[in-house]
Enzyme design. Structure first.
Site, PDB file in Angstrom:
ATOM      1  N   HIS A  78      29.464  88.319 100.118  1.00  0.00           N
ATOM      2  CA  HIS A  78      29.806  87.992  99.512  1.00  0.00           C
ATOM      3  C   HIS A  78      28.885  86.288  99.644  1.00  0.00           C
ATOM      4  O   HIS A  78      29.305  85.426  98.670  1.00  0.00           O
ATOM      5  CB  HIS A  78      31.921  87.209 100.145  1.00  0.00           C
ATOM      6  CG  HIS A  78      32.491  88.481  99.788  1.00  0.00           C
ATOM      7  ND1 HIS A  78      33.329  87.879 100.974  1.00  0.00           N
ATOM      8  CD2 HIS A  78      32.754  89.050  99.288  1.00  0.00           C
ATOM      9  CE1 HIS A  78      34.581  89.398 100.302  1.00  0.00           C
ATOM     10  NE2 HIS A  78      33.979  89.994  99.781  1.00  0.00           N
ATOM     11  N   ASP A 235      32.881  90.304  94.563  1.00  0.00           N
ATOM     12  CA  ASP A 235      31.890  91.709  94.628  1.00  0.00           C
ATOM     13  C   ASP A 235      31.083  92.156  93.586  1.00  0.00           C
ATOM     14  O   ASP A 235      29.487  91.850  94.395  1.00  0.00           O
ATOM     15  CB  ASP A 235      32.813  92.462  94.598  1.00  0.00           C
ATOM     16  CG  ASP A 235      33.468  92.011  96.029  1.00  0.00           C
ATOM     17  OD1 ASP A 235      33.619  91.775  97.173  1.00  0.00           O
ATOM     18  OD2 ASP A 235      34.459  92.815  96.379  1.00  0.00           O
ATOM     19  N   HIS A 258      31.759  98.734  95.656  1.00  0.00           N
ATOM     20  CA  HIS A 258      30.722  98.587  96.106  1.00  0.00           C
ATOM     21  C   HIS A 258      30.144 100.104  95.299  1.00  0.00           C
ATOM     22  O   HIS A 258      28.774  99.556  95.264  1.00  0.00           O
ATOM     23  CB  HIS A 258      30.740  98.068  97.763  1.00  0.00           C
ATOM     24  CG  HIS A 258      31.322  96.793  97.363  1.00  0.00           C
ATOM     25  ND1 HIS A 258      31.059  95.351  97.681  1.00  0.00           N
ATOM     26  CD2 HIS A 258      32.422  96.006  98.662  1.00  0.00           C
ATOM     27  CE1 HIS A 258      31.639  94.652  97.405  1.00  0.00           C
ATOM     28  NE2 HIS A 258      32.279  95.062  98.066  1.00  0.00           N
TER      29      HIS A 258
HETATM   30 ZN   LIG Z   1      34.850  91.285  98.588  1.00  0.00          ZN
END
Ligand SMILES: [Zn+2]
Length: 291
Positions: A78, A235, A258
């Site tokens: 972040h 993200d 991710h």
């Molecule tokens: Zn996040």
């Protein structure tokens, strides 16, 4: 589109809790010279600087972690997203703990410090080749149609409040700060107990995250109807920041996370190395991308 590198005009700091550890942590942001990039330093392990580079990214279960010489910093995505989105190229981020605090105030903090222009051009990545990673209906792909970076993200959660959401946004400071930066992380209440048993999500709360049960939102009104897909863009921007260069092209992500973001960043770095741009240290990226 060529711009010069930036750093902060002055040091600033902010406090919060780690999303997964739940521990209070203070983050201080200090100016750094051109070419330095974004580097993390833990005050309890000050001898080890951890650069925000894709070759330092280690585990990415519910967040992105950077490690070097056995020292790691968790939940970096972040703050790195805010830096990339606002065009902050060089900064030392000091932490008095192992995890970046969960906050949505990084952009405001950078604006409060102000930006200093440095006498060096931003390095940028302009691959002429499309790049794509995909698996099980999830994908991230790159099309070289810059200038600048545009992201399209699609998600589809079988939930009455989320459902299918798609957003296309040009990643420029004015768009980023108003449309992307305010979008909070989100999670499902039914997953929280299991995550906490694994030492995760201990700092997540109704105050810093959007929490959903089977029927709706437990944590008060959404900031945007499509806050979920906006946070996915946030993200992805944070994970792309690990390339350490500006990007030109259109990136299209579908139901990724991710792990796939990082896999894609490594593939993109490897493709660029193949085509002769030397700005991205692609040796480790190529090795990992080919696994
Ligand atoms: Zn996040």
């Amino acid at each position: 589109m060529l711009r010069t590198q930036t750093t902060l005009k002055t040091s600033v700091s902010i406090e919060g809790v780690g999303l997964h550890s739940g521990h209070p942590v203070r983050a201080s942001f200090r100016p750094a010279p051109a070419g330095h990039g974004i580097v993390f330093r833990r005050l309890d392990r000050p001898e080890t600087e951890i650069p925000a580079r894709v070759e330092s990214a280690s585990t990415f279960d519910y967040a992105t972690t950077l490690s070097r010489d056995g020292v790691s910093v968790g939940t970096v995505e972040h703050v790195l997203s805010a830096a990339f989105g606002e065009g902050l190229d060089n900064c030392v981020i000091e932490l008095d703990g192992p995890e970046v605090p969960i906050l949505d105030g990084f952009v405001r903090l950078f604006h409060a410090a102000g930006f200093e222009r440095l006498d060096a051009p931003v390095r940028s990545l302009s691959s002429s080749e499309p790049v794509r990673v995909s698996r099980d209906g999830r994908s991230v792909s790159f099309q070289p149609d810059g200038p600048g970076l545009t992201i399209t993200y699609e998600i589809d959660f079988p939930h009455p409040v989320v459902g299918r959401q798609e957003l296309t946004v040009a990643i420029r400071p004015e768009e980023y700060s108003t449309r992307i930066a305010p979008a909070r992380t989100f999670g499902f209440a039914k997953d929280v107990e299991a995550m906490r048993a694994r030492g995760l999500a201990r700092g997540g709360s109704l105050h810093n995250a959007v929490v959903l049960d089977d029927a709706g939102v437990l944590s008060g009104p959404l900031r945007f109807r499509d806050e979920f897909v906006r946070h996915k863009v946030l993200d992805l921007v944070g994970d792309l920041a690990l390339l350490g260069v500006a990007l030109n092209g259109h990136i299209h992500a579908r139901k990724a996370g991710h792990a796939m973001h990082i896999e894609f960043a490594r593939a993109l770095a490897a493709s660029v190395e193949t085509h002769g741009v030397r700005d991205v240290p692609a040796e480790s990226a190529r090795r990992r991308a080919s696994r």
